[in-house]
Design a protein around this motif. Structure first.
Motif, mmCIF file in Angstrom:
data_model
loop_
_atom_site.group_PDB
_atom_site.id
_atom_site.type_symbol
_atom_site.label_atom_id
_atom_site.label_comp_id
_atom_site.label_asym_id
_atom_site.label_seq_id
_atom_site.Cartn_x
_atom_site.Cartn_y
_atom_site.Cartn_z
ATOM 1 N N HIS A 514 36.422 25.236 59.206
ATOM 2 C CA HIS A 514 36.568 24.006 58.427
ATOM 3 C C HIS A 514 35.779 22.870 59.065
ATOM 4 O O HIS A 514 35.088 22.104 58.376
ATOM 5 C CB HIS A 514 38.058 23.651 58.316
ATOM 6 C CG HIS A 514 38.841 24.641 57.533
ATOM 7 N ND1 HIS A 514 39.011 24.562 56.173
ATOM 8 C CD2 HIS A 514 39.485 25.782 57.932
ATOM 9 C CE1 HIS A 514 39.741 25.592 55.764
ATOM 10 N NE2 HIS A 514 40.026 26.354 56.818
ATOM 11 N N VAL A 515 35.864 22.755 60.376
ATOM 12 C CA VAL A 515 35.102 21.713 61.084
ATOM 13 C C VAL A 515 33.605 22.019 61.024
ATOM 14 O O VAL A 515 32.782 21.117 60.821
ATOM 15 C CB VAL A 515 35.583 21.594 62.541
ATOM 16 C CG1 VAL A 515 34.726 20.602 63.317
ATOM 17 C CG2 VAL A 515 37.055 21.166 62.575
ATOM 18 N N SER A 625 31.535 9.145 55.076
ATOM 19 C CA SER A 625 30.124 8.937 55.422
ATOM 20 C C SER A 625 29.283 8.894 54.154
ATOM 21 O O SER A 625 29.376 9.816 53.316
ATOM 22 C CB SER A 625 29.641 10.080 56.320
ATOM 23 O OG SER A 625 28.257 10.002 56.532
ATOM 24 N N GLN A 626 28.488 7.840 54.002
ATOM 25 C CA GLN A 626 27.515 7.721 52.915
ATOM 26 C C GLN A 626 28.146 8.002 51.547
ATOM 27 O O GLN A 626 27.655 8.804 50.753
ATOM 28 C CB GLN A 626 26.334 8.663 53.154
ATOM 29 C CG GLN A 626 25.543 8.313 54.406
ATOM 30 C CD GLN A 626 24.349 9.227 54.621
ATOM 31 O OE1 GLN A 626 24.308 10.351 54.113
ATOM 32 N NE2 GLN A 626 23.371 8.731 55.375
ATOM 33 N N GLU A 627 29.244 7.320 51.274
ATOM 34 C CA GLU A 627 29.960 7.433 49.998
ATOM 35 C C GLU A 627 30.444 8.851 49.716
ATOM 36 O O GLU A 627 30.565 9.276 48.572
ATOM 37 C CB GLU A 627 29.080 6.929 48.846
ATOM 38 C CG GLU A 627 28.688 5.469 49.010
ATOM 39 C CD GLU A 627 27.872 4.951 47.843
ATOM 40 O OE1 GLU A 627 27.876 5.600 46.774
ATOM 41 O OE2 GLU A 627 27.246 3.896 48.009
ATOM 42 N N ARG A 628 30.717 9.559 50.813
ATOM 43 C CA ARG A 628 31.281 10.915 50.695
ATOM 44 C C ARG A 628 32.507 10.996 51.603
ATOM 45 O O ARG A 628 32.583 10.329 52.626
ATOM 46 C CB ARG A 628 30.260 11.966 51.113
ATOM 47 C CG ARG A 628 28.948 11.935 50.326
ATOM 48 C CD ARG A 628 27.881 12.765 51.007
ATOM 49 N NE ARG A 628 27.610 12.289 52.364
ATOM 50 C CZ ARG A 628 26.824 12.924 53.230
ATOM 51 N NH1 ARG A 628 26.228 14.049 52.897
ATOM 52 N NH2 ARG A 628 26.618 12.426 54.431
ATOM 53 N N THR A 629 33.427 11.854 51.198
ATOM 54 C CA THR A 629 34.649 12.029 51.986
ATOM 55 C C THR A 629 34.984 13.510 52.078
ATOM 56 O O THR A 629 34.938 14.235 51.082
ATOM 57 C CB THR A 629 35.843 11.290 51.340
ATOM 58 O OG1 THR A 629 35.523 9.907 51.192
ATOM 59 C CG2 THR A 629 37.096 11.435 52.195
ATOM 60 N N ALA A 630 35.309 13.936 53.308
ATOM 61 C CA ALA A 630 35.786 15.317 53.520
ATOM 62 C C ALA A 630 37.161 15.245 54.175
ATOM 63 O O ALA A 630 37.387 14.430 55.084
ATOM 64 C CB ALA A 630 34.817 16.088 54.414
ATOM 65 N N VAL A 637 42.851 24.206 54.338
ATOM 66 C CA VAL A 637 42.122 23.758 53.149
ATOM 67 C C VAL A 637 41.249 22.571 53.530
ATOM 68 O O VAL A 637 41.716 21.633 54.176
ATOM 69 C CB VAL A 637 43.089 23.346 52.023
ATOM 70 C CG1 VAL A 637 42.294 22.831 50.811
ATOM 71 C CG2 VAL A 637 43.979 24.512 51.607
ATOM 72 N N THR A 638 39.967 22.631 53.132
ATOM 73 C CA THR A 638 39.063 21.487 53.270
ATOM 74 C C THR A 638 38.539 21.128 51.890
ATOM 75 O O THR A 638 38.039 22.001 51.164
ATOM 76 C CB THR A 638 37.890 21.806 54.203
ATOM 77 O OG1 THR A 638 38.383 22.022 55.522
ATOM 78 C CG2 THR A 638 36.881 20.670 54.230
ATOM 79 N N THR A 647 33.176 21.622 46.929
ATOM 80 C CA THR A 647 34.432 20.947 46.593
ATOM 81 C C THR A 647 35.588 21.415 47.469
ATOM 82 O O THR A 647 36.446 20.618 47.839
ATOM 83 C CB THR A 647 34.808 21.190 45.117
ATOM 84 O OG1 THR A 647 34.873 22.605 44.877
ATOM 85 C CG2 THR A 647 33.811 20.538 44.187
ATOM 86 N N LYS A 648 35.621 22.718 47.817
ATOM 87 C CA LYS A 648 36.794 23.198 48.557
ATOM 88 C C LYS A 648 36.468 24.442 49.383
ATOM 89 O O LYS A 648 35.709 25.307 48.958
ATOM 90 C CB LYS A 648 37.942 23.508 47.597
ATOM 91 C CG LYS A 648 39.230 23.978 48.286
ATOM 92 C CD LYS A 648 40.349 24.278 47.282
ATOM 93 C CE LYS A 648 40.910 23.000 46.728
ATOM 94 N NZ LYS A 648 42.156 23.249 45.919
#
Length: 725
Positions: A514-515, A625-630, A637-638, A647-648
């Motif tokens: 996941h990381v 980061s840069q209008e993205r989220t994780a 689950v990621t 997405t997942k």
């Protein structure tokens, strides 16, 4: 050496060959001559081991709840694996040991080689026992008599809590070994003693000692009998040494007590107490804790910090000495309680049918020719490949057993040694995982030229010293976090590291799929990261909170998340500010928020909390980061928001242990770069120290490299401006 162990999984009692323990600081090494089998306690352990899973669950409903909570957060299969690993752990038996001192550790002043001593050591040919759990035996007390010291102290502590005075009547419920000794001590104290038991043999023995015996199986109503014997007043005190699941015993104890009587529980019974029975007579009830003050206190038992006598007259060690003095003065007769004497090799005469034994006291007799010289145990049927990539493990605790060894086994690691302080757990794991040698001397691994890498999983305060010695011996090192507990230890490690071998700290989260996926998605651009650890509460007396032993949970555990954020940002920590819950937070807090400022402009927040629900996920990582989220949810689950084509990611819980040990094994065999850059490991460790400094100082602390002095933000501001965060 030989040692008796018990399997919780099968109930089988085994006389195991294990390495003899070495001598430790503050301890004495004892060659055993006699040990006393506590039939009541050890019978319960054997019966629990022989019970099936459903029966075990019924006996420990609190553990069932823990298992169900773990299933909710981590899944069924990891939970089942953890449960079966726990049940497979061997339990050393015994706590009534007598022998001769053959070695004395540093900081021990009351004992010398050759002394005869009684201790709470196990059923083993050699035991290493902290000095506050050891007492010298008077010359006129035999080894067999001295074997009753510890179990007598259990009864004595119950008496001290009951606080009887000359002429008072005290009822002892349960005339097993502890009950009979309790009754004998009360009689020696000038009390009128009434003993209650269902066993006619024990009642007869009690009567021989001048104790009034009551056997309900003879048709006697216990409560009415006590009331008659006390002229309708009731007994002054009741000491319960019985072991039974019924609530009737506590009820009868209340009914037979006089107004404002005292009831003390030494044994194990049902405790559904009737308020009316206690309220009307204003009774007091207290549970006795084993041998007395000091029990389960690490400072007293393990570190030898005695309680001052003027303030704590009777500690557990002083209770040991009082029992020995009573035997020496012939105020306490224990020889008549001995039912059988059995050579250690014939232990099955006692344990083979322990559930139906009518014995009162069984003595194990040890061979005189035993030797403690052997510290390496060869495991029959196990072998190791002599090729490059040979591992040696130091530490046989839960992490080694439940996480590291299964992971190493899956990646085909070549393990030659496992070292453990006592030898029992290490030998059991060696047999299970086909490791060739079990030892109690970890330096065997350092002396063996075959050993390429040493894996260290001991208590935290031993990490730095072992790492330094292993590096100096030219071994690659893997050490479970933390690397060190203070800057001085870290400086010694840096001085020992010359780059010819690698050093890896068990920061496994960075190896989780996941990381790895999030790292691939976000790259090395500046980012904001929030890592929340729902750590769960650990009792304040557990060693991890001790700053000198565990380092506290921030240095000892939160370092995982400093490394994780360092990996994801691709940068090093520049400054740290930590705030903790409470009006006057301590340095060993486990409810804190840590702010991290990185060299590349990234920021990190670690919320390390112990006050959350166990049914909620333990770890949650959010990366912006840069209008993205994780968002990583407990490494199961990621989810990605704003990423093209992702997405997942969903897996079983995977914190990266298998990948970490797989890479370590591959690099040790084939060469390659260190798994974690050395400078990142040092920076992460320094950042954890800076977090503690920040809490003490109440502000930002710059992460100073080794050789420099850490500076607060205000001090740094005098040299160059720093943005206010």
């Amino acid at each position: 050496m030989k040692q008796l162990i018990q399997s919780f999984k099968t109930g089988e009692t085994i006389l195991e060959d294990v390495p003899a323990p070495g001598i430790s600081r503050g301890c004495v090494l004892i060659q055993t001559t006699r040990s006393l089998v506590s039939l009541g306690t050890e019978r319960m352990l054997v019966e629990f081991g022989k019970a099936n899973l459903i029966q075990k669950a019924r006996q420990q409903p609190d553990k069932v709840k823990q298992v169900l909570d773990k299933v909710k957060t981590e899944g069924l299969m990891p939970t089942l694996e953890a449960v079966f690993n726990k049940l497979g752990q061997p339990l050393p038996l015994g706590y009534c040991n007598v022998g001769k001192v053959i070695a004395v550790g540093e900081e021990v002043h009351d004992f010398k080689i050759g002394d005869r001593v009684a201790s709470n050591g196990q059923h083993a040919e050699f035991v290493c026992v902290p000095q506050n759990l050891v007492a010298a035996i008077p010359d006129n007390v035999s080894d067999e008599e001295a074997a009753f010291t510890v179990i007598g102290s259990i009864g004595l502590q119950g008496i001290r809590l009951c606080n009887p005075t000359l002429g008072e009547t005290v009822v002892v419920v349960g005339l097993g070994l502890i009950g009979l000794m309790t009754a004998g001590l009360l009689a020696a104290n000038g009390c009128r003693v009434i003993g209650v038991d269902l066993d006619a043999k024990k009642i007869a023995l009690a009567r021989e000692k001048g104790i009034i015996g009551i056997n309900p199986r003879e048709g006697t109503d216990v409560v009415k009998a006590v009331m008659d014997l006390t002229g309708g007043i009731g007994t002054d005190g009741v000491i319960i040494t019985a072991s039974a699941k019924t609530d009737d015993i506590i009820s009868q104890a209340a009914q037979m007590s006089r107004k404002r009587g005292r009831i003390v529980l030494v044994g194990v019974i049902g405790l559904n107490i009737s308020r009316a029975e206690f309220y009307e007579k204003e009774l007091t009830f207290q549970v006795s804790c084993s041998y007395g003050p000091g029990r389960y206190d690490e400072n007293y038992e393990q570190r030898g910090q005695d309680y001052p006598l003027p303030f704590v007259r009777w500690t557990e060690k002083r209770n040991f000495e009082a029992i020995l003095q009573a035997i020496s003065a012939r105020k306490l007769d224990v020889a008549s309680l001995i039912t059988e004497r059995v050579p250690l090799a014939e232990y099955q005469k006692i344990y083979g049918d322990i559930g139906h034994s009518n014995a009162i006291a069984s003595i194990l007799v040890y061979p005189e020719q035993a030797t403690a010289e052997r510290v390496v145990q060869v495991i029959p049927g196990a072998s190791f490949k002599g090729s490059k990539g040979v591992f040696g493990i130091v530490g046989a605790g839960n992490f080694t057993k439940m996480t590291m060894l299964p992971a190493l086994e899956k990646v085909g690691a070549n393990i030659k040694y496992i070292a453990s302080a006592g030898g029992v757990t290490g030998t059991a794991l060696a047999k299970k995982h086909k490791i060739a040698y079990s030892t109690t001397d970890y330096q065997e691994l350092l002396r063996d030229a075959d050993t390429d890498v040493v894996l260290i999983t001991t208590r935290h305060n031993a990490h730095a010293g072992m790492v330094t010695k292993a590096l100096q011996a030219g071994k690659h090192v893997f050490v479970e976090k933390p690397l060190a507990l203070n800057r001085e230890e870290l400086e010694r490690i840096v001085a020992a590291y010359n780059g010819s071998v690698t050093l890896t700290v068990g920061f496994n989260r960075r190896f989780s799929p996941h990381v790895q996926k999030v790292k691939q998605l976000v790259g090395n651009t500046p980012m904001n990261i929030i890592a929340t650890m729902n750590a769960g509460a650990i009792p304040a007396n557990v060693w991890v909170h001790d700053m000198k032993v565990g380092g506290g949970r921030i240095i000892g555990e939160a370092c995982h998340f400093i490394d994780l954020i360092t990996y994801l940002t691709g940068s090093k920590v520049k400054a740290v500010c930590m705030n903790a819950m409470g009006t006057n937070p301590a340095e060993n807090t486990d409810n804190a928020s840590i702010l991290l400022q990185y060299e590349n402009g990234s920021t990190g927040v670690i919320n390390y909390f112990s006050n959350g629900s166990k049914t909620y996920a333990k770890e949650r990582i959010e990366v912006y980061s840069q209008e993205r989220t994780a968002v990583i949810d407990n490494y199961r689950v990621t989810e990605g928001y704003g990423f093209k084509g992702f997405t997942k990611l969903k897996t079983g819980i995977d914190k990266g242990h298998k990948a970490q040990f797989g890479l370590l094994t591959e690099r040790i065999k084939n060469g390659g770069a260190a798994l974690i850059p050395f400078d990142e490991i040092i920076n992460t460790t320094l950042a954890s120290f800076a977090a503690i400094d920040s809490l003490k100082q109440g502000g930002w602390v710059a992460v100073a490299p080794i050789g420099a002095t850490a500076k607060t933000r205000s001090e740094k501001a005098e040299e160059r401006p720093l943005a206010v965060v």
